[in-house]
Design an enzyme around this catalytic site. Sequence first.
Site, short mmCIF file in Angstrom:
data_model
loop_
_atom_site.label_atom_id
_atom_site.label_comp_id
_atom_site.label_asym_id
_atom_site.label_seq_id
_atom_site.Cartn_x
_atom_site.Cartn_y
_atom_site.Cartn_z
CG ASN A 179 -1.83 1.15 1.31
OD1 ASN A 179 -1.41 2.28 1.07
ND2 ASN A 179 -3.09 0.91 1.63
CG ASP A 206 -3.06 4.64 0.61
OD1 ASP A 206 -3.06 4.44 -0.61
OD2 ASP A 206 -3.93 4.20 1.38
CG HIS A 207 1.13 6.20 4.78
ND1 HIS A 207 0.23 7.15 5.22
CD2 HIS A 207 0.69 5.02 5.28
CE1 HIS A 207 -0.69 6.57 5.96
NE2 HIS A 207 -0.43 5.28 6.01
NE ARG A 216 6.36 21.59 3.54
CZ ARG A 216 7.64 21.92 3.78
NH1 ARG A 216 8.44 22.22 2.80
NH2 ARG A 216 8.09 21.94 5.01
CG HIS A 228 -8.16 4.08 1.04
ND1 HIS A 228 -8.32 3.96 2.41
CD2 HIS A 228 -9.38 4.42 0.56
CE1 HIS A 228 -9.57 4.23 2.73
NE2 HIS A 228 -10.24 4.52 1.62
NE ARG A 241 -9.49 8.61 4.10
CZ ARG A 241 -9.74 7.84 5.17
NH1 ARG A 241 -8.97 6.81 5.42
NH2 ARG A 241 -10.72 8.12 5.98
NE ARG A 282 -7.64 11.43 5.42
CZ ARG A 282 -8.06 10.85 6.56
NH1 ARG A 282 -7.24 10.06 7.22
NH2 ARG A 282 -9.26 11.05 7.03
CD GLU A 313 -6.98 -0.34 0.88
OE1 GLU A 313 -7.05 0.75 1.47
OE2 GLU A 313 -6.22 -1.24 1.20
CB THR A 358 -5.54 4.72 9.43
OG1 THR A 358 -5.43 3.67 8.47
CG2 THR A 358 -5.55 4.13 10.83
CB THR A 359 -9.38 1.85 7.23
OG1 THR A 359 -8.92 2.53 6.07
CG2 THR A 359 -10.75 1.27 6.98
CD GLU A 373 -7.08 -6.07 3.10
OE1 GLU A 373 -7.24 -5.88 1.88
OE2 GLU A 373 -6.36 -5.35 3.81
CG HIS A 379 -5.31 -1.54 9.67
ND1 HIS A 379 -5.83 -0.57 8.86
CD2 HIS A 379 -4.97 -0.93 10.81
CE1 HIS A 379 -5.82 0.58 9.49
NE2 HIS A 379 -5.29 0.39 10.67
N GLY A 380 -1.83 -2.54 10.08
CA GLY A 380 -0.94 -2.56 11.24
C GLY A 380 0.10 -3.67 11.21
N GLY A 405 1.19 -1.33 4.35
CA GLY A 405 1.54 0.02 3.92
C GLY A 405 2.50 0.72 4.84
CG HIS A 406 2.44 3.43 8.96
ND1 HIS A 406 3.26 3.20 10.04
CD2 HIS A 406 2.33 4.78 8.86
CE1 HIS A 406 3.60 4.34 10.58
NE2 HIS A 406 3.05 5.32 9.89
N1 PXP Z 1 -5.77 -2.95 4.12
C1 PXP Z 1 -6.72 -1.99 4.14
C2 PXP Z 1 -8.09 -2.33 3.65
C3 PXP Z 1 -6.44 -0.70 4.63
O1 PXP Z 1 -7.40 0.23 4.66
C4 PXP Z 1 -5.13 -0.42 5.07
C5 PXP Z 1 -4.80 0.95 5.59
O2 PXP Z 1 -4.92 1.89 4.58
C6 PXP Z 1 -4.16 -1.43 4.96
C7 PXP Z 1 -4.51 -2.69 4.52
C8 PXP Z 1 -2.72 -1.19 5.31
O3 PXP Z 1 -2.57 -0.84 6.64
P1 PXP Z 1 -1.15 -0.36 7.16
O4 PXP Z 1 -0.85 0.94 6.48
O5 PXP Z 1 -1.36 -0.22 8.63
O6 PXP Z 1 -0.16 -1.42 6.79
#
Ligand code: PXP
Length: 244
Positions: free
Chosen positions: A7, A9-10, A18, A43, A45, A49, A70, A100-101, A151, A190-191, A212-213
């Site tokens: 992922n 996104d970040h 910026r 994702h 959104r 964002r 997503e 976050t979600t 998921e 997630h996490g 992702g993160h």
């Molecule tokens: N899966 C889904 C559906 C999510 O919404 C997210 C967070 O955007 C992730 C996975 C990834 O989570 P993380 O960034 O904590 O790894």
Amino acid sequence: MVTLGVNIDHVATIRQARGTAQPDPVWAAALAQLGGADCITVHLREDRRHIQDRDVEILRKTVTVKLNLECACVPEMLDLALQLSPDQVCLVPERREELTTEGGLDVAGRADQVEQAVLQLTAAGIRVSLFIDPEEAQINAAARVGAHIIEIHTGRYANSSGEDRHKELSKIELATDYAMRARLEVHAGHGLNYENVIPVAATQGMRELNIGHAIIGRAVYVGMQAAVREMKELLDSLTRRRYG
Ligand code: PXP
């Protein structure tokens, strides 16, 4: 074998801080693929964002592995998903004030709406995943509305420790088994990070993890390609242990 969805996104979060053109998530996707990503996840959104429409448009043309989009289960985002035509759409709950979600989609409570979305996306040749908590009622609902994939939200597992983490892992294992018996493909995310990923990856029947993160955070130090490769090697080491 457990595949890896990265992922990105970040990367866009940093760019948006910026309002400039860099860092570009499109570049990150290319490097993630060089590092071994099996899937690129973004994702889009409703509040835009981080990821922008332009990002998904370019990713659709350039990503050579699976592209997983997503989005919220609302008409505006579903129309966009149909236009953008990713390989897979993961429907997620969305609240504007959240960081976050948080928590899974209430498929059981919104079955008619989710079923309509699944029908529309499936008719366009898009596989549909539903981001849900590891609960039987939600899995039953996911199967009823015709989703291909669930998921499992691993946030509670990731945020707990000791005995509580054990309990959360058992819920994920039981939910995976239950969903497989309902003929659903099982992903999780997630996490998840380099320290906590193995028990989830080792769950019998788990097919894909979306991370992702942790990967983007490590990429700040070691670079995107190396951060993805490290995670991929962790998952591959599991396969080697299992099958020699
Ligand atoms: N899966 C889904 C559906 C999510 O919404 C997210 C967070 O955007 C992730 C996975 C990834 O989570 P993380 O960034 O904590 O790894």
